[in-house]
Scaffold this motif. Sequence first.
Motif, PDB file in Angstrom:
ATOM      1  N   ASP A  44       0.817  -1.210   0.000  1.00  0.00           N
ATOM      2  CA  ASP A  44       0.000   0.000   0.000  1.00  0.00           C
ATOM      3  C   ASP A  44       0.856   1.268   0.000  1.00  0.00           C
ATOM      4  N   SER A  45       1.970   1.248   0.706  1.00  0.00           N
ATOM      5  CA  SER A  45       2.867   2.411   0.697  1.00  0.00           C
ATOM      6  C   SER A  45       3.459   2.631  -0.685  1.00  0.00           C
ATOM      7  N   ALA A  46       3.772   1.552  -1.375  1.00  0.00           N
ATOM      8  CA  ALA A  46       4.286   1.669  -2.746  1.00  0.00           C
ATOM      9  C   ALA A  46       3.232   2.288  -3.655  1.00  0.00           C
ATOM     10  N   PHE A  47       1.977   1.841  -3.521  1.00  0.00           N
ATOM     11  CA  PHE A  47       0.903   2.429  -4.323  1.00  0.00           C
ATOM     12  C   PHE A  47       0.710   3.904  -3.985  1.00  0.00           C
ATOM     13  N   ALA A  48       0.791   4.243  -2.705  1.00  0.00           N
ATOM     14  CA  ALA A  48       0.644   5.643  -2.290  1.00  0.00           C
ATOM     15  C   ALA A  48       1.754   6.507  -2.891  1.00  0.00           C
ATOM     16  N   ASP A  49       2.958   5.991  -2.882  1.00  0.00           N
ATOM     17  CA  ASP A  49       4.072   6.743  -3.464  1.00  0.00           C
ATOM     18  C   ASP A  49       3.920   6.880  -4.981  1.00  0.00           C
ATOM     19  N   LEU A  50       3.402   5.854  -5.634  1.00  0.00           N
ATOM     20  CA  LEU A  50       3.145   5.956  -7.073  1.00  0.00           C
ATOM     21  C   LEU A  50       2.039   6.975  -7.341  1.00  0.00           C
ATOM     22  N   TYR A  51       1.025   7.004  -6.481  1.00  0.00           N
ATOM     23  CA  TYR A  51      -0.010   8.039  -6.571  1.00  0.00           C
ATOM     24  C   TYR A  51       0.642   9.425  -6.477  1.00  0.00           C
ATOM     25  N   ARG A  52       1.494   9.614  -5.483  1.00  0.00           N
ATOM     26  CA  ARG A  52       2.143  10.906  -5.279  1.00  0.00           C
ATOM     27  C   ARG A  52       3.049  11.264  -6.456  1.00  0.00           C
ATOM     28  N   LEU A  53       3.771  10.284  -6.996  1.00  0.00           N
ATOM     29  CA  LEU A  53       4.658  10.532  -8.130  1.00  0.00           C
ATOM     30  C   LEU A  53       3.862  11.012  -9.344  1.00  0.00           C
ATOM     31  N   TYR A  54       2.777  10.317  -9.647  1.00  0.00           N
ATOM     32  CA  TYR A  54       2.006  10.711 -10.822  1.00  0.00           C
ATOM     33  C   TYR A  54       1.207  11.991 -10.587  1.00  0.00           C
ATOM     34  N   SER A  55       0.850  12.279  -9.353  1.00  0.00           N
ATOM     35  CA  SER A  55       0.254  13.582  -9.034  1.00  0.00           C
ATOM     36  C   SER A  55       1.268  14.691  -9.283  1.00  0.00           C
ATOM     37  N   LEU A  56       2.491  14.462  -8.842  1.00  0.00           N
ATOM     38  CA  LEU A  56       3.579  15.423  -9.050  1.00  0.00           C
ATOM     39  C   LEU A  56       3.814  15.653 -10.544  1.00  0.00           C
ATOM     40  N   ARG A  57       3.696  14.612 -11.319  1.00  0.00           N
ATOM     41  CA  ARG A  57       3.895  14.703 -12.772  1.00  0.00           C
ATOM     42  C   ARG A  57       2.681  15.284 -13.499  1.00  0.00           C
ATOM     43  N   GLY A  58       1.588  15.497 -12.778  1.00  0.00           N
ATOM     44  CA  GLY A  58       0.396  16.054 -13.394  1.00  0.00           C
ATOM     45  C   GLY A  58      -0.444  15.052 -14.160  1.00  0.00           C
ATOM     46  N   ASN A  59      -0.238  13.768 -13.902  1.00  0.00           N
ATOM     47  CA  ASN A  59      -0.984  12.719 -14.587  1.00  0.00           C
ATOM     48  C   ASN A  59      -2.026  12.151 -13.612  1.00  0.00           C
ATOM     49  N   SER A  60      -3.172  12.838 -13.522  1.00  0.00           N
ATOM     50  CA  SER A  60      -4.174  12.461 -12.525  1.00  0.00           C
ATOM     51  C   SER A  60      -4.813  11.099 -12.812  1.00  0.00           C
ATOM     52  N   ASP A  61      -4.936  10.719 -14.078  1.00  0.00           N
ATOM     53  CA  ASP A  61      -5.508   9.402 -14.395  1.00  0.00           C
ATOM     54  C   ASP A  61      -4.631   8.275 -13.859  1.00  0.00           C
ATOM     55  N   LYS A  62      -3.346   8.386 -14.073  1.00  0.00           N
ATOM     56  CA  LYS A  62      -2.408   7.364 -13.588  1.00  0.00           C
ATOM     57  C   LYS A  62      -2.342   7.409 -12.059  1.00  0.00           C
ATOM     58  N   ALA A  63      -2.374   8.613 -11.487  1.00  0.00           N
ATOM     59  CA  ALA A  63      -2.371   8.741 -10.029  1.00  0.00           C
ATOM     60  C   ALA A  63      -3.606   8.055  -9.445  1.00  0.00           C
ATOM     61  N   LEU A  64      -4.754   8.294 -10.037  1.00  0.00           N
ATOM     62  CA  LEU A  64      -5.993   7.673  -9.577  1.00  0.00           C
ATOM     63  C   LEU A  64      -5.915   6.157  -9.656  1.00  0.00           C
ATOM     64  N   PHE A  65      -5.338   5.641 -10.722  1.00  0.00           N
ATOM     65  CA  PHE A  65      -5.166   4.201 -10.857  1.00  0.00           C
ATOM     66  C   PHE A  65      -4.437   3.630  -9.637  1.00  0.00           C
ATOM     67  N   PHE A  66      -3.340   4.265  -9.229  1.00  0.00           N
ATOM     68  CA  PHE A  66      -2.575   3.755  -8.091  1.00  0.00           C
ATOM     69  C   PHE A  66      -3.283   4.002  -6.767  1.00  0.00           C
ATOM     70  N   CYS A  67      -3.989   5.105  -6.648  1.00  0.00           N
ATOM     71  CA  CYS A  67      -4.776   5.359  -5.437  1.00  0.00           C
ATOM     72  C   CYS A  67      -5.819   4.255  -5.258  1.00  0.00           C
ATOM     73  N   ASP A  68      -6.458   3.873  -6.345  1.00  0.00           N
ATOM     74  CA  ASP A  68      -7.481   2.823  -6.289  1.00  0.00           C
ATOM     75  C   ASP A  68      -6.911   1.463  -5.883  1.00  0.00           C
ATOM     76  N   GLN A  69      -5.628   1.256  -6.039  1.00  0.00           N
ATOM     77  CA  GLN A  69      -5.004  -0.028  -5.700  1.00  0.00           C
ATOM     78  C   GLN A  69      -4.755  -0.186  -4.206  1.00  0.00           C
ATOM     79  N   ILE A  70      -4.792   0.909  -3.451  1.00  0.00           N
ATOM     80  CA  ILE A  70      -4.535   0.849  -2.005  1.00  0.00           C
ATOM     81  C   ILE A  70      -5.671   0.073  -1.342  1.00  0.00           C
ATOM     82  N   THR A  71      -5.331  -0.970  -0.593  1.00  0.00           N
ATOM     83  CA  THR A  71      -6.344  -1.827   0.009  1.00  0.00           C
ATOM     84  C   THR A  71      -6.732  -1.424   1.425  1.00  0.00           C
ATOM     85  N   ASP A  72      -5.848  -0.766   2.149  1.00  0.00           N
ATOM     86  CA  ASP A  72      -6.132  -0.329   3.515  1.00  0.00           C
ATOM     87  C   ASP A  72      -7.013   0.925   3.433  1.00  0.00           C
ATOM     88  N   ILE A  73      -8.283   0.773   3.783  1.00  0.00           N
ATOM     89  CA  ILE A  73      -9.261   1.857   3.616  1.00  0.00           C
ATOM     90  C   ILE A  73      -8.860   3.098   4.424  1.00  0.00           C
TER      91      ILE A  73
END
Length: 89
Positions: A44-73
């Motif tokens: 989940d931390s890896a997915f969160a960091d990927l979310y943050r990376l793609y948010s930083l890059r301005g790619n909200s679709d890819k960021a959302l993809f990784f955010c959705d992968q986080i299993t810990d609600i």
Amino acid sequence: MNAVVKTKDIETIFDHNITSDEILALTDGYQESQEDYLYALDQDSAFADLYRLYSLRGNSDKALFFCDQITDIAFKNQFKARPCCAAHS
């Protein structure tokens, strides 16, 4: 004594051509090595960091993809206030 690096079968920011500047932005100015990063990483931390990376890059679709992968609600809810995840929640 050398630290033992855990082998991970986890997709991480290091699999996404992260730059030194992006590492600094994600780690509040600390130049973290891949070895240090992987040492205590969970999925989940890896997915969160990927979310943050793609948010930083301005790619909200890819960021959302990784955010959705986080299993810990509870952990995932920390990101819901951010624009790309809030639009999907």
